[in-house]
Design a protein around this motif. Structure first.
Motif, PDB file in Angstrom:
ATOM      1  N   ASN A  84      24.102   7.644  14.754  1.00 17.11           N
ATOM      2  CA  ASN A  84      22.871   6.960  15.133  1.00 17.11           C
ATOM      3  C   ASN A  84      22.128   6.550  13.864  1.00 17.11           C
ATOM      4  OD1 ASN A  84      20.574   6.000  16.343  1.00 17.11           O
ATOM      5  ND2 ASN A  84      20.039   7.929  17.359  1.00 17.11           N
ATOM      6  N   ALA A  85      21.915   5.291  13.691  1.00 21.54           N
ATOM      7  CA  ALA A  85      21.253   4.803  12.476  1.00 21.54           C
ATOM      8  C   ALA A  85      19.771   5.178  12.457  1.00 21.54           C
ATOM      9  CB  ALA A  85      21.410   3.291  12.369  1.00 21.54           C
ATOM     10  N   LYS A  86      19.182   5.379  13.635  1.00 18.03           N
ATOM     11  CA  LYS A  86      17.752   5.697  13.708  1.00 18.03           C
ATOM     12  C   LYS A  86      17.521   7.177  14.021  1.00 18.03           C
ATOM     13  CE  LYS A  86      17.264   1.499  16.165  1.00 18.03           C
ATOM     14  NZ  LYS A  86      16.741   0.887  17.352  1.00 18.03           N
ATOM     15  N   TYR A  87      18.365   8.018  13.491  1.00 15.85           N
ATOM     16  CA  TYR A  87      18.264   9.437  13.846  1.00 15.85           C
ATOM     17  C   TYR A  87      16.978  10.073  13.346  1.00 15.85           C
ATOM     18  CZ  TYR A  87      19.373  11.222   9.179  1.00 15.85           C
ATOM     19  OH  TYR A  87      19.343  11.546   7.861  1.00 15.85           O
ATOM     20  N   LYS A  88      16.365   9.519  12.292  1.00 16.57           N
ATOM     21  CA  LYS A  88      15.134  10.123  11.761  1.00 16.57           C
ATOM     22  C   LYS A  88      13.970   9.951  12.720  1.00 16.57           C
ATOM     23  CE  LYS A  88      16.311  10.090   6.944  1.00 16.57           C
ATOM     24  NZ  LYS A  88      15.942   9.764   5.590  1.00 16.57           N
ATOM     25  N   GLN A  89      14.005   8.905  13.549  1.00 21.55           N
ATOM     26  CA  GLN A  89      12.927   8.735  14.531  1.00 21.55           C
ATOM     27  C   GLN A  89      13.191   9.557  15.799  1.00 21.55           C
ATOM     28  OE1 GLN A  89      14.095   4.981  14.264  1.00 21.55           O
ATOM     29  NE2 GLN A  89      12.860   4.518  12.473  1.00 21.55           N
ATOM     30  N   ASP A  90      14.449   9.845  16.076  1.00 24.34           N
ATOM     31  CA  ASP A  90      14.807  10.531  17.316  1.00 24.34           C
ATOM     32  C   ASP A  90      14.705  12.048  17.231  1.00 24.34           C
ATOM     33  OD1 ASP A  90      15.372   8.049  18.277  1.00 24.34           O
ATOM     34  OD2 ASP A  90      17.551   8.247  18.070  1.00 24.34           O
ATOM     35  N   MET A  91      14.711  12.599  16.041  1.00 26.73           N
ATOM     36  CA  MET A  91      14.835  14.046  15.902  1.00 26.73           C
ATOM     37  C   MET A  91      13.764  14.584  14.960  1.00 26.73           C
ATOM     38  SD  MET A  91      18.329  15.979  15.115  1.00 26.73           S
ATOM     39  CE  MET A  91      18.400  17.726  15.175  1.00 26.73           C
ATOM     40  N   PRO A  92      13.268  15.801  15.225  1.00 26.49           N
ATOM     41  CA  PRO A  92      12.318  16.412  14.292  1.00 26.49           C
ATOM     42  C   PRO A  92      12.936  16.539  12.897  1.00 26.49           C
ATOM     43  CG  PRO A  92      12.460  17.698  16.309  1.00 26.49           C
ATOM     44  CD  PRO A  92      13.517  16.647  16.384  1.00 26.49           C
ATOM     45  N   GLN A  93      12.106  16.376  11.881  1.00 27.34           N
ATOM     46  CA  GLN A  93      12.613  16.340  10.507  1.00 27.34           C
ATOM     47  C   GLN A  93      12.889  17.720   9.923  1.00 27.34           C
ATOM     48  OE1 GLN A  93      13.597  13.565   8.824  1.00 27.34           O
ATOM     49  NE2 GLN A  93      13.367  12.818  10.908  1.00 27.34           N
ATOM     50  N   THR A  94      12.171  18.725  10.376  1.00 25.96           N
ATOM     51  CA  THR A  94      12.396  20.069   9.837  1.00 25.96           C
ATOM     52  C   THR A  94      12.867  21.008  10.946  1.00 25.96           C
ATOM     53  OG1 THR A  94      10.142  20.827  10.246  1.00 25.96           O
ATOM     54  CG2 THR A  94      10.579  19.739   8.119  1.00 25.96           C
ATOM     55  N   TYR A  95      13.448  22.100  10.536  1.00 24.40           N
ATOM     56  CA  TYR A  95      13.921  23.101  11.486  1.00 24.40           C
ATOM     57  C   TYR A  95      12.750  23.733  12.235  1.00 24.40           C
ATOM     58  CZ  TYR A  95      15.647  27.553  13.195  1.00 24.40           C
ATOM     59  OH  TYR A  95      15.941  28.631  13.985  1.00 24.40           O
ATOM     60  N   LEU A  96      11.634  23.937  11.557  1.00 25.21           N
ATOM     61  CA  LEU A  96      10.473  24.543  12.225  1.00 25.21           C
ATOM     62  C   LEU A  96       9.935  23.640  13.326  1.00 25.21           C
ATOM     63  CD1 LEU A  96       8.637  26.141   9.190  1.00 25.21           C
ATOM     64  CD2 LEU A  96       9.993  27.268  10.937  1.00 25.21           C
ATOM     65  N   GLU A  97       9.907  22.333  13.088  1.00 29.06           N
ATOM     66  CA  GLU A  97       9.483  21.401  14.136  1.00 29.06           C
ATOM     67  C   GLU A  97      10.451  21.450  15.318  1.00 29.06           C
ATOM     68  OE1 GLU A  97       9.300  17.557  12.356  1.00 29.06           O
ATOM     69  OE2 GLU A  97       7.593  18.058  11.093  1.00 29.06           O
ATOM     70  N   TYR A  98      11.732  21.506  15.024  1.00 32.08           N
ATOM     71  CA  TYR A  98      12.748  21.575  16.073  1.00 32.08           C
ATOM     72  C   TYR A  98      12.594  22.867  16.875  1.00 32.08           C
ATOM     73  CZ  TYR A  98      17.336  21.866  18.265  1.00 32.08           C
ATOM     74  OH  TYR A  98      18.350  21.988  19.177  1.00 32.08           O
ATOM     75  N   ARG A  99      12.365  23.970  16.193  1.00 30.62           N
ATOM     76  CA  ARG A  99      12.224  25.257  16.879  1.00 30.62           C
ATOM     77  C   ARG A  99      10.998  25.272  17.790  1.00 30.62           C
ATOM     78  NH1 ARG A  99      14.434  30.655  15.811  1.00 30.62           N
ATOM     79  NH2 ARG A  99      13.005  32.126  16.763  1.00 30.62           N
ATOM     80  N   GLU A 100       9.893  24.681  17.327  1.00 34.44           N
ATOM     81  CA  GLU A 100       8.702  24.601  18.163  1.00 34.44           C
ATOM     82  C   GLU A 100       8.933  23.709  19.383  1.00 34.44           C
ATOM     83  OE1 GLU A 100       5.809  26.267  18.102  1.00 34.44           O
ATOM     84  OE2 GLU A 100       6.747  27.448  16.507  1.00 34.44           O
ATOM     85  N   ALA A 101       9.666  22.607  19.185  1.00 35.02           N
ATOM     86  CA  ALA A 101       9.969  21.721  20.313  1.00 35.02           C
ATOM     87  C   ALA A 101      10.881  22.416  21.316  1.00 35.02           C
ATOM     88  CB  ALA A 101      10.617  20.440  19.813  1.00 35.02           C
ATOM     89  N   MET A 102      11.816  23.214  20.841  1.00 25.44           N
ATOM     90  CA  MET A 102      12.733  23.922  21.729  1.00 25.44           C
ATOM     91  C   MET A 102      12.047  25.081  22.454  1.00 25.44           C
ATOM     92  SD  MET A 102      15.434  22.227  21.703  1.00 25.44           S
ATOM     93  CE  MET A 102      16.491  23.288  22.642  1.00 25.44           C
ATOM     94  N   LYS A 103      10.993  25.634  21.871  1.00 29.50           N
ATOM     95  CA  LYS A 103      10.285  26.742  22.495  1.00 29.50           C
ATOM     96  C   LYS A 103       9.691  26.318  23.834  1.00 29.50           C
ATOM     97  CE  LYS A 103       8.388  29.569  19.510  1.00 29.50           C
ATOM     98  NZ  LYS A 103       7.420  30.183  18.583  1.00 29.50           N
ATOM     99  N   ASP A 104       9.268  25.047  23.910  1.00 34.39           N
ATOM    100  CA  ASP A 104       8.696  24.539  25.157  1.00 34.39           C
ATOM    101  C   ASP A 104       9.771  24.320  26.227  1.00 34.39           C
ATOM    102  OD1 ASP A 104       6.248  24.501  23.866  1.00 34.39           O
ATOM    103  OD2 ASP A 104       6.445  22.393  23.279  1.00 34.39           O
ATOM    104  N   LYS A 105      11.010  24.092  25.821  1.00 37.18           N
ATOM    105  CA  LYS A 105      12.097  23.809  26.760  1.00 37.18           C
ATOM    106  C   LYS A 105      12.805  25.064  27.261  1.00 37.18           C
ATOM    107  CE  LYS A 105      13.227  19.321  24.844  1.00 37.18           C
ATOM    108  NZ  LYS A 105      14.289  18.492  24.251  1.00 37.18           N
ATOM    109  N   ARG A 106      12.477  26.216  26.745  1.00 32.51           N
ATOM    110  CA  ARG A 106      13.181  27.438  27.121  1.00 32.51           C
ATOM    111  C   ARG A 106      12.894  27.799  28.571  1.00 32.51           C
ATOM    112  NH1 ARG A 106      15.116  28.293  22.483  1.00 32.51           N
ATOM    113  NH2 ARG A 106      13.930  28.733  20.622  1.00 32.51           N
ATOM    114  N   LYS A 107      13.941  28.261  29.238  1.00 36.89           N
ATOM    115  CA  LYS A 107      13.811  28.691  30.622  1.00 36.89           C
ATOM    116  C   LYS A 107      13.485  30.178  30.643  1.00 36.89           C
ATOM    117  CE  LYS A 107      17.116  25.336  32.250  1.00 36.89           C
ATOM    118  NZ  LYS A 107      18.424  25.112  32.824  1.00 36.89           N
TER     119      LYS A 107
END
Length: 137
Positions: A84-107
């Motif tokens: 994906n050429a536009k992966y920087k817009q589609d995904m959080p840039q740091t692991y901490l941002e990704y972890r916070e985003a995933m915390k909301d999706k946890r079941k």
């Protein structure tokens, strides 16, 4: 039907199918002496399916705690950067941002699956005890 009752029925169905598969495998391979005895066959079927369910619950608990987040972040980042050429817009840039985003999706934890797996394991243990202490003529 309520969601909780549907969960119990779903997990019971999954474990029953797994118990039937294990029972058929034990019966038709017949390399175990318990395959000739109904108590032994039921004990093997229920205890192995209950144990497999408990292992599945353990993996769900570990996943819900976020222990696999680092691996999934790295794999997603590599594949999105590769395809994906536009992966920087589609995904959080740091692991901490990704972890916070995933915390909301946890079941929430799967308590019905834990209860049903434990009950299958206990029933299997009861059948194993019957296999060893109740003689069949």
């Amino acid at each position: 039907m309520k969601k909780r009752a549907r969960d119990y029925l779903t997990y019971t169905g999954i474990l029953v199918v797994l118990a039937v598969i294990v029972g058929l495998l034990v019966y038709f391979t017949s390399n175990r002496p318990s395959a000739k005895n109904p108590f032994g066959l039921l004990g093997d079927s229920f205890s192995i399916s209950g144990l497999a369910g408990l292992i599945g619950v353990l993996f769900l608990i570990i996943k819900n705690e976020g222990y696999f987040d680092l691996i999934s972040y790295g794999v997603k980042r590599v594949f999105k950067a590769s395809f994906n050429a536009k992966y920087k817009q589609d995904m959080p840039q740091t692991y901490l941002e990704y972890r916070e985003a995933m915390k909301d999706k946890r079941k929430p934890s799967s308590l019905p699956f834990l209860i049903m797996s434990c009950s299958f394991f206990v029933v299997g243990c009861i059948f194993i005890i019957l296999y060893y202490f109740v003689p069949l003529s």
